[in-house]
Write a protein that holds these residues in place. Sequence first.
Motif, PDB file in Angstrom:
ATOM      1  N   ALA A 217      23.156  41.353 -49.420  1.00 35.98           N
ATOM      2  CA  ALA A 217      21.859  40.852 -49.869  1.00 35.98           C
ATOM      3  C   ALA A 217      21.714  41.043 -51.378  1.00 35.98           C
ATOM      4  CB  ALA A 217      20.741  41.560 -49.122  1.00 35.98           C
ATOM      5  N   GLU A 218      22.687  40.598 -52.137  1.00 36.09           N
ATOM      6  CA  GLU A 218      22.611  40.684 -53.598  1.00 36.09           C
ATOM      7  C   GLU A 218      21.680  39.606 -54.126  1.00 36.09           C
ATOM      8  OE1 GLU A 218      23.786  42.861 -55.771  1.00 36.09           O
ATOM      9  OE2 GLU A 218      24.661  44.035 -54.150  1.00 36.09           O
ATOM     10  N   GLY A 219      20.830  39.970 -55.069  1.00 37.42           N
ATOM     11  CA  GLY A 219      19.898  39.000 -55.644  1.00 37.42           C
ATOM     12  C   GLY A 219      18.977  38.474 -54.570  1.00 37.42           C
ATOM     13  N   LYS A 220      18.685  37.191 -54.613  1.00 37.30           N
ATOM     14  CA  LYS A 220      17.868  36.564 -53.581  1.00 37.30           C
ATOM     15  C   LYS A 220      18.791  35.698 -52.732  1.00 37.30           C
ATOM     16  CE  LYS A 220      13.357  36.574 -55.672  1.00 37.30           C
ATOM     17  NZ  LYS A 220      12.131  35.857 -55.894  1.00 37.30           N
ATOM     18  N   ALA A 221      18.687  35.865 -51.422  1.00 37.94           N
ATOM     19  CA  ALA A 221      19.522  35.111 -50.498  1.00 37.94           C
ATOM     20  C   ALA A 221      18.658  34.555 -49.380  1.00 37.94           C
ATOM     21  CB  ALA A 221      20.613  36.013 -49.925  1.00 37.94           C
ATOM     22  N   ALA A 222      18.911  33.306 -48.994  1.00 41.80           N
ATOM     23  CA  ALA A 222      18.164  32.665 -47.911  1.00 41.80           C
ATOM     24  C   ALA A 222      18.923  32.837 -46.599  1.00 41.80           C
ATOM     25  CB  ALA A 222      17.957  31.194 -48.214  1.00 41.80           C
TER      26      ALA A 222
END
Length: 177
Positions: free
Chosen positions: A20-25
């Motif tokens: 879940a690095e950064g923003k993940a959908a």
Amino acid sequence: MTDTSQFKPEFSRSLDIRQAEGKAAHVLDADMSEREALAERFGLVRIDRLAADLELERKDRKVEARGRIRADYVQACAVSAEDIAVSLDEPVFFRFVPESGDHAPDEEIELDADDCDEIEYSGSHIDLGEAVAQSLALAIDPFLTGPEADAARKSAGIGTPEDSGPFAALKGLGLKE
């Protein structure tokens, strides 16, 4: 306290927080066997659809998930047992935090409003599917009544909620508003 160590979530979508690095959908969609198992767990007639669109953002070991849950299910009326179709489409927010381990299993703890959104996890994995399933469970109205509820009450000799309770006597007084 119930032993949940053997609990196997029906709609498990485990995710290593390191992914879940950064923003993940993430899009979650329960298959038929998962929906059948959840319907049994939650006392529903059936679940026709359960899906969620989530955007994850990791902050150190905390992971926040925001998005929407969508579900179509059939629930029995609390009075007549007739089938009632229900559609759910609402926002969700989860904050996954590492287990603190600073309280005993039966110990009472104080919660503030921000704590209510937190789901503790151990190790490096969170379960997005179980979080979505629990959100569905919280959205189910345990006292849902359908159009045949009043007829079922009358045939059983039971009055409507308005006919009983603390305000029923006041209603009979004929007071004008």
